[in-house]
Design a protein around this motif. Sequence first.
Motif, PDB file in Angstrom:
ATOM      1  N   ALA A   1       0.848  -1.192   0.000  1.00  0.00           N
ATOM      2  CA  ALA A   1       0.000   0.000   0.000  1.00  0.00           C
ATOM      3  C   ALA A   1       0.885   1.243   0.000  1.00  0.00           C
ATOM      4  O   ALA A   1       1.991   1.243   0.546  1.00  0.00           O
ATOM      5  CB  ALA A   1      -0.906   0.002   1.223  1.00  0.00           C
ATOM      6  N   HIS A   2       0.401   2.304  -0.630  1.00  0.00           N
ATOM      7  CA  HIS A   2       1.095   3.587  -0.542  1.00  0.00           C
ATOM      8  C   HIS A   2       1.190   4.015   0.925  1.00  0.00           C
ATOM      9  O   HIS A   2       0.370   3.616   1.767  1.00  0.00           O
ATOM     10  CB  HIS A   2       0.340   4.652  -1.335  1.00  0.00           C
ATOM     11  CG  HIS A   2       0.466   4.512  -2.820  1.00  0.00           C
ATOM     12  ND1 HIS A   2       1.623   4.814  -3.508  1.00  0.00           N
ATOM     13  CD2 HIS A   2      -0.436   4.108  -3.760  1.00  0.00           C
ATOM     14  CE1 HIS A   2       1.435   4.609  -4.803  1.00  0.00           C
ATOM     15  NE2 HIS A   2       0.201   4.174  -4.982  1.00  0.00           N
TER      16      HIS A   2
ATOM     17  N   GLU B   1      -3.084   4.613   7.343  1.00  0.00           N
ATOM     18  CA  GLU B   1      -3.488   5.649   8.299  1.00  0.00           C
ATOM     19  C   GLU B   1      -4.726   6.395   7.804  1.00  0.00           C
ATOM     20  O   GLU B   1      -5.642   6.690   8.576  1.00  0.00           O
ATOM     21  CB  GLU B   1      -2.341   6.634   8.517  1.00  0.00           C
ATOM     22  CG  GLU B   1      -2.665   7.750   9.502  1.00  0.00           C
ATOM     23  CD  GLU B   1      -1.508   8.719   9.696  1.00  0.00           C
ATOM     24  OE1 GLU B   1      -1.691   9.714  10.422  1.00  0.00           O
ATOM     25  OE2 GLU B   1      -0.426   8.484   9.116  1.00  0.00           O
ATOM     26  N   GLY B   2      -4.750   6.693   6.503  1.00  0.00           N
ATOM     27  CA  GLY B   2      -5.880   7.426   5.947  1.00  0.00           C
ATOM     28  C   GLY B   2      -7.176   6.647   6.015  1.00  0.00           C
ATOM     29  O   GLY B   2      -8.227   7.190   6.382  1.00  0.00           O
TER      30      GLY B   2
ATOM     31  N   LEU C   1     -12.568   5.570   8.542  1.00  0.00           N
ATOM     32  CA  LEU C   1     -13.482   4.679   9.258  1.00  0.00           C
ATOM     33  C   LEU C   1     -13.875   5.270  10.608  1.00  0.00           C
ATOM     34  O   LEU C   1     -15.045   5.237  11.001  1.00  0.00           O
ATOM     35  CB  LEU C   1     -12.834   3.314   9.466  1.00  0.00           C
ATOM     36  CG  LEU C   1     -12.960   2.273   8.356  1.00  0.00           C
ATOM     37  CD1 LEU C   1     -12.342   0.958   8.805  1.00  0.00           C
ATOM     38  CD2 LEU C   1     -14.412   2.055   7.949  1.00  0.00           C
ATOM     39  N   GLU C   2     -12.910   5.811  11.312  1.00  0.00           N
ATOM     40  CA  GLU C   2     -13.177   6.400  12.625  1.00  0.00           C
ATOM     41  C   GLU C   2     -14.155   7.562  12.526  1.00  0.00           C
ATOM     42  O   GLU C   2     -14.910   7.837  13.467  1.00  0.00           O
ATOM     43  CB  GLU C   2     -11.872   6.870  13.259  1.00  0.00           C
ATOM     44  CG  GLU C   2     -10.955   5.740  13.703  1.00  0.00           C
ATOM     45  CD  GLU C   2      -9.602   6.241  14.162  1.00  0.00           C
ATOM     46  OE1 GLU C   2      -9.385   7.478  14.137  1.00  0.00           O
ATOM     47  OE2 GLU C   2      -8.755   5.405  14.537  1.00  0.00           O
ATOM     48  N   GLN C   3     -14.150   8.234  11.379  1.00  0.00           N
ATOM     49  CA  GLN C   3     -15.042   9.378  11.182  1.00  0.00           C
ATOM     50  C   GLN C   3     -16.389   8.978  10.581  1.00  0.00           C
ATOM     51  O   GLN C   3     -17.207   9.839  10.263  1.00  0.00           O
ATOM     52  CB  GLN C   3     -14.349  10.417  10.299  1.00  0.00           C
ATOM     53  CG  GLN C   3     -13.119  11.025  10.955  1.00  0.00           C
ATOM     54  CD  GLN C   3     -12.409  11.993  10.043  1.00  0.00           C
ATOM     55  OE1 GLN C   3     -12.894  13.104   9.795  1.00  0.00           O
ATOM     56  NE2 GLN C   3     -11.247  11.600   9.530  1.00  0.00           N
ATOM     57  N   GLY C   4     -16.604   7.683  10.427  1.00  0.00           N
ATOM     58  CA  GLY C   4     -17.916   7.200  10.027  1.00  0.00           C
ATOM     59  C   GLY C   4     -18.138   6.977   8.549  1.00  0.00           C
ATOM     60  O   GLY C   4     -19.273   6.715   8.130  1.00  0.00           O
TER      61      GLY C   4
ATOM     62  N   ARG D   1      -3.608  12.962  -0.448  1.00  0.00           N
ATOM     63  CA  ARG D   1      -3.509  11.824   0.457  1.00  0.00           C
ATOM     64  C   ARG D   1      -4.906  11.315   0.798  1.00  0.00           C
ATOM     65  O   ARG D   1      -5.881  12.080   0.785  1.00  0.00           O
ATOM     66  CB  ARG D   1      -2.773  12.215   1.748  1.00  0.00           C
ATOM     67  CG  ARG D   1      -1.359  12.740   1.521  1.00  0.00           C
ATOM     68  CD  ARG D   1      -0.725  13.233   2.818  1.00  0.00           C
ATOM     69  NE  ARG D   1      -0.604  12.170   3.807  1.00  0.00           N
ATOM     70  CZ  ARG D   1       0.396  11.296   3.833  1.00  0.00           C
ATOM     71  NH1 ARG D   1       1.355  11.361   2.932  1.00  0.00           N
ATOM     72  NH2 ARG D   1       0.449  10.362   4.761  1.00  0.00           N
ATOM     73  N   ILE D   2      -4.992  10.030   1.128  1.00  0.00           N
ATOM     74  CA  ILE D   2      -6.276   9.418   1.458  1.00  0.00           C
ATOM     75  C   ILE D   2      -6.963  10.153   2.608  1.00  0.00           C
ATOM     76  O   ILE D   2      -8.169  10.405   2.575  1.00  0.00           O
ATOM     77  CB  ILE D   2      -6.087   7.928   1.833  1.00  0.00           C
ATOM     78  CG1 ILE D   2      -5.576   7.127   0.622  1.00  0.00           C
ATOM     79  CG2 ILE D   2      -7.396   7.337   2.362  1.00  0.00           C
ATOM     80  CD1 ILE D   2      -6.539   6.993  -0.513  1.00  0.00           C
ATOM     81  N   GLY D   3      -6.204  10.517   3.621  1.00  0.00           N
ATOM     82  CA  GLY D   3      -6.794  11.156   4.791  1.00  0.00           C
ATOM     83  C   GLY D   3      -7.459  12.486   4.504  1.00  0.00           C
ATOM     84  O   GLY D   3      -8.312  12.940   5.279  1.00  0.00           O
TER      85      GLY D   3
END
Length: 220
Positions: free
Chosen positions: A93-94, A99-100, A105-108, A211-213
Amino acid sequence: MARPVLVFDVNETLLDIRTLEPLFARWFDDAGAMRRWFAQMVLYSQSLTLAGRYLPFGSIASDVLGMLAAIEDRALPQGAASDLKAASTQLPAHGDVEEGLASLLEQGFRLVTLTNSDSDTQAEQLSNAGIARFFEAQFSVDSVEQFKPATATYRHVATSLQVDISRLAMIACHSWDLLGAAAAGMQPVFIRREGNSQPGFASAGVREVDRIGELAALDW
Protein backbone atom coordinates in the motif's frame (compact mmCIF):
# COMPACT_ATOMS: atom_id res chain seq x y z
CA MET A 1 -26.13 16.02 3.42
CA ALA A 2 -25.10 12.46 4.29
CA ARG A 3 -21.55 11.45 3.57
CA PRO A 4 -21.05 9.37 0.44
CA VAL A 5 -19.82 5.81 0.37
CA LEU A 6 -16.18 6.02 -0.71
CA VAL A 7 -15.33 3.62 -3.55
CA PHE A 8 -11.61 3.08 -4.05
CA ASP A 9 -9.79 1.92 -7.13
CA VAL A 10 -7.09 -0.57 -6.09
CA ASN A 11 -4.15 -0.85 -8.50
CA GLU A 12 -2.00 2.27 -8.23
CA THR A 13 -4.61 4.22 -6.24
CA LEU A 14 -4.20 2.15 -3.07
CA LEU A 15 -1.35 -0.16 -4.06
CA ASP A 16 2.05 0.95 -5.35
CA ILE A 17 2.73 -0.65 -8.73
CA ARG A 18 6.21 0.89 -8.88
CA THR A 19 7.46 -2.19 -7.04
CA LEU A 20 7.03 -4.04 -10.35
CA GLU A 21 9.69 -1.88 -12.01
CA PRO A 22 12.67 -4.13 -11.12
CA LEU A 23 11.09 -6.97 -13.10
CA PHE A 24 10.75 -4.79 -16.17
CA ALA A 25 14.23 -3.37 -15.71
CA ARG A 26 15.54 -6.93 -15.80
CA TRP A 27 13.46 -8.01 -18.79
CA PHE A 28 13.63 -4.83 -20.89
CA ASP A 29 16.68 -3.02 -19.50
CA ASP A 30 14.25 -0.21 -18.81
CA ALA A 31 12.14 0.21 -15.68
CA GLY A 32 9.90 2.52 -17.71
CA ALA A 33 8.64 -0.51 -19.63
CA MET A 34 6.36 -1.16 -16.67
CA ARG A 35 4.37 1.98 -17.49
CA ARG A 36 4.13 1.00 -21.15
CA TRP A 37 2.86 -2.44 -20.15
CA PHE A 38 0.31 -1.03 -17.72
CA ALA A 39 -1.02 1.50 -20.25
CA GLN A 40 -1.41 -1.18 -22.92
CA MET A 41 -3.12 -3.49 -20.45
CA VAL A 42 -5.70 -0.80 -19.67
CA LEU A 43 -6.13 -0.04 -23.37
CA TYR A 44 -6.81 -3.65 -24.30
CA SER A 45 -9.14 -4.26 -21.36
CA GLN A 46 -11.26 -1.35 -22.53
CA SER A 47 -11.05 -2.55 -26.13
CA LEU A 48 -12.36 -5.97 -25.14
CA THR A 49 -15.33 -4.36 -23.39
CA LEU A 50 -16.13 -2.24 -26.44
CA ALA A 51 -15.91 -5.37 -28.58
CA GLY A 52 -18.30 -7.24 -26.29
CA ARG A 53 -15.68 -9.66 -25.00
CA TYR A 54 -14.23 -10.40 -21.56
CA LEU A 55 -11.04 -11.98 -20.27
CA PRO A 56 -9.75 -11.78 -16.69
CA PHE A 57 -7.38 -8.87 -16.10
CA GLY A 58 -4.56 -11.27 -15.27
CA SER A 59 -4.88 -12.98 -18.64
CA ILE A 60 -4.71 -9.62 -20.38
CA ALA A 61 -1.65 -8.71 -18.30
CA SER A 62 0.18 -11.85 -19.40
CA ASP A 63 -0.68 -11.50 -23.08
CA VAL A 64 0.21 -7.80 -23.13
CA LEU A 65 3.57 -8.61 -21.53
CA GLY A 66 4.27 -10.99 -24.40
CA MET A 67 3.09 -8.42 -26.93
CA LEU A 68 5.36 -5.74 -25.49
CA ALA A 69 8.33 -8.10 -25.57
CA ALA A 70 7.65 -8.85 -29.23
CA ILE A 71 7.32 -5.16 -30.10
CA GLU A 72 10.56 -4.30 -28.33
CA ASP A 73 12.37 -7.41 -29.60
CA ARG A 74 12.97 -8.87 -26.16
CA ALA A 75 13.11 -12.53 -25.20
CA LEU A 76 11.30 -13.04 -21.91
CA PRO A 77 12.71 -15.67 -19.55
CA GLN A 78 10.67 -18.76 -18.87
CA GLY A 79 8.15 -18.08 -16.12
CA ALA A 80 8.09 -14.31 -16.64
CA ALA A 81 4.30 -14.17 -16.75
CA SER A 82 4.05 -16.22 -13.55
CA ASP A 83 6.61 -13.99 -11.85
CA LEU A 84 4.63 -10.91 -12.84
CA LYS A 85 1.39 -12.40 -11.57
CA ALA A 86 2.97 -13.31 -8.24
CA ALA A 87 4.53 -9.87 -7.85
CA SER A 88 1.19 -8.22 -8.65
CA THR A 89 -0.38 -9.87 -5.61
CA GLN A 90 2.39 -8.56 -3.34
CA LEU A 91 2.07 -4.84 -4.06
CA PRO A 92 2.47 -2.70 -0.94
CA ALA A 93 0.00 0.00 0.00
CA HIS A 94 1.10 3.59 -0.54
CA GLY A 95 2.44 5.23 2.59
CA ASP A 96 -0.69 7.28 3.26
CA VAL A 97 -3.19 4.48 2.79
CA GLU A 98 -3.40 2.58 6.07
CA GLU A 99 -3.49 5.65 8.30
CA GLY A 100 -5.88 7.43 5.95
CA LEU A 101 -8.34 4.54 5.73
CA ALA A 102 -8.29 4.07 9.50
CA SER A 103 -9.06 7.76 9.98
CA LEU A 104 -11.94 7.66 7.50
CA LEU A 105 -13.48 4.68 9.26
CA GLU A 106 -13.18 6.40 12.63
CA GLN A 107 -15.04 9.38 11.18
CA GLY A 108 -17.92 7.20 10.03
CA PHE A 109 -17.25 6.78 6.31
CA ARG A 110 -18.23 3.57 4.56
CA LEU A 111 -15.40 2.19 2.42
CA VAL A 112 -15.50 -0.27 -0.48
CA THR A 113 -13.28 -1.08 -3.46
CA LEU A 114 -13.87 -1.47 -7.19
CA THR A 115 -11.11 -2.93 -9.33
CA ASN A 116 -10.43 -4.32 -12.78
CA SER A 117 -8.63 -7.25 -11.12
CA ASP A 118 -10.64 -10.44 -10.65
CA SER A 119 -12.19 -11.09 -7.25
CA ASP A 120 -9.67 -13.69 -6.08
CA THR A 121 -6.68 -11.56 -7.08
CA GLN A 122 -8.13 -8.50 -5.37
CA ALA A 123 -8.74 -10.40 -2.15
CA GLU A 124 -5.15 -11.63 -2.18
CA GLN A 125 -3.79 -8.17 -2.98
CA LEU A 126 -5.66 -6.40 -0.19
CA SER A 127 -4.88 -9.12 2.33
CA ASN A 128 -1.18 -9.14 1.51
CA ALA A 129 -1.05 -5.34 1.70
CA GLY A 130 -2.67 -5.48 5.15
CA ILE A 131 -5.64 -3.27 4.28
CA ALA A 132 -8.50 -5.70 3.59
CA ARG A 133 -9.97 -5.08 7.04
CA PHE A 134 -10.90 -1.51 6.19
CA PHE A 135 -13.46 -2.38 3.50
CA GLU A 136 -16.99 -3.59 4.05
CA ALA A 137 -17.11 -4.93 0.49
CA GLN A 138 -14.71 -5.62 -2.36
CA PHE A 139 -16.14 -5.26 -5.86
CA SER A 140 -14.61 -6.53 -9.09
CA VAL A 141 -15.57 -5.98 -12.69
CA ASP A 142 -15.74 -9.76 -13.09
CA SER A 143 -19.28 -9.54 -11.69
CA VAL A 144 -20.45 -7.77 -14.85
CA GLU A 145 -17.63 -8.88 -17.19
CA GLN A 146 -17.02 -5.34 -18.37
CA PHE A 147 -13.96 -3.28 -17.51
CA LYS A 148 -13.94 0.22 -16.13
CA PRO A 149 -14.89 2.81 -17.31
CA ALA A 150 -17.99 0.92 -18.53
CA THR A 151 -21.10 2.28 -16.80
CA ALA A 152 -22.24 -1.19 -15.73
CA THR A 153 -19.26 -1.58 -13.39
CA TYR A 154 -20.19 1.47 -11.31
CA ARG A 155 -23.91 0.74 -11.34
CA HIS A 156 -23.21 -2.74 -10.01
CA VAL A 157 -21.67 -1.22 -6.87
CA ALA A 158 -24.67 1.03 -6.28
CA THR A 159 -27.13 -1.81 -6.83
CA SER A 160 -25.23 -4.19 -4.56
CA LEU A 161 -25.02 -1.62 -1.75
CA GLN A 162 -28.61 -0.48 -2.33
CA VAL A 163 -27.39 3.10 -2.45
CA ASP A 164 -28.31 5.74 -5.01
CA ILE A 165 -25.33 6.08 -7.32
CA SER A 166 -25.16 9.82 -6.64
CA ARG A 167 -24.21 8.93 -3.05
CA LEU A 168 -21.09 7.08 -4.17
CA ALA A 169 -17.72 8.81 -4.58
CA MET A 170 -15.11 7.18 -6.81
CA ILE A 171 -11.53 7.68 -5.61
CA ALA A 172 -8.89 6.99 -8.26
CA CYS A 173 -5.60 8.24 -9.66
CA HIS A 174 -6.73 7.51 -13.23
CA SER A 175 -8.82 10.08 -15.08
CA TRP A 176 -10.23 7.43 -17.42
CA ASP A 177 -11.76 5.73 -14.37
CA LEU A 178 -13.23 8.97 -13.06
CA LEU A 179 -14.69 9.86 -16.45
CA GLY A 180 -16.67 6.63 -16.37
CA ALA A 181 -17.68 7.07 -12.74
CA ALA A 182 -18.92 10.62 -13.32
CA ALA A 183 -20.85 9.57 -16.43
CA ALA A 184 -22.56 6.89 -14.35
CA GLY A 185 -23.57 9.48 -11.75
CA MET A 186 -20.88 9.07 -9.08
CA GLN A 187 -18.88 11.87 -7.46
CA PRO A 188 -15.32 11.76 -8.89
CA VAL A 189 -12.23 12.46 -6.76
CA PHE A 190 -8.71 12.37 -8.20
CA ILE A 191 -5.88 11.39 -5.86
CA ARG A 192 -2.45 12.41 -7.06
CA ARG A 193 0.01 9.55 -7.45
CA GLU A 194 3.43 9.65 -9.06
CA GLY A 195 3.20 9.02 -12.79
CA ASN A 196 -0.40 10.24 -13.10
CA SER A 197 -2.11 13.53 -13.86
CA GLN A 198 -5.39 14.75 -15.30
CA PRO A 199 -5.86 16.00 -18.86
CA GLY A 200 -7.65 19.32 -19.01
CA PHE A 201 -10.79 17.92 -20.62
CA ALA A 202 -11.25 15.47 -17.73
CA SER A 203 -10.67 17.80 -14.79
CA ALA A 204 -13.92 19.79 -14.74
CA GLY A 205 -15.98 18.97 -11.66
CA VAL A 206 -13.33 16.61 -10.28
CA ARG A 207 -11.99 17.32 -6.81
CA GLU A 208 -8.37 16.50 -6.03
CA VAL A 209 -6.49 15.32 -2.95
CA ASP A 210 -2.88 14.39 -2.27
CA ARG A 211 -3.51 11.82 0.46
CA ILE A 212 -6.28 9.42 1.46
CA GLY A 213 -6.79 11.16 4.79
CA GLU A 214 -7.67 14.43 3.04
CA LEU A 215 -10.92 12.96 1.74
CA ALA A 216 -12.64 13.61 5.06
CA ALA A 217 -12.13 17.36 4.70
CA LEU A 218 -13.90 17.65 1.34
CA ASP A 219 -17.25 19.43 1.29
CA TRP A 220 -19.55 16.48 0.77
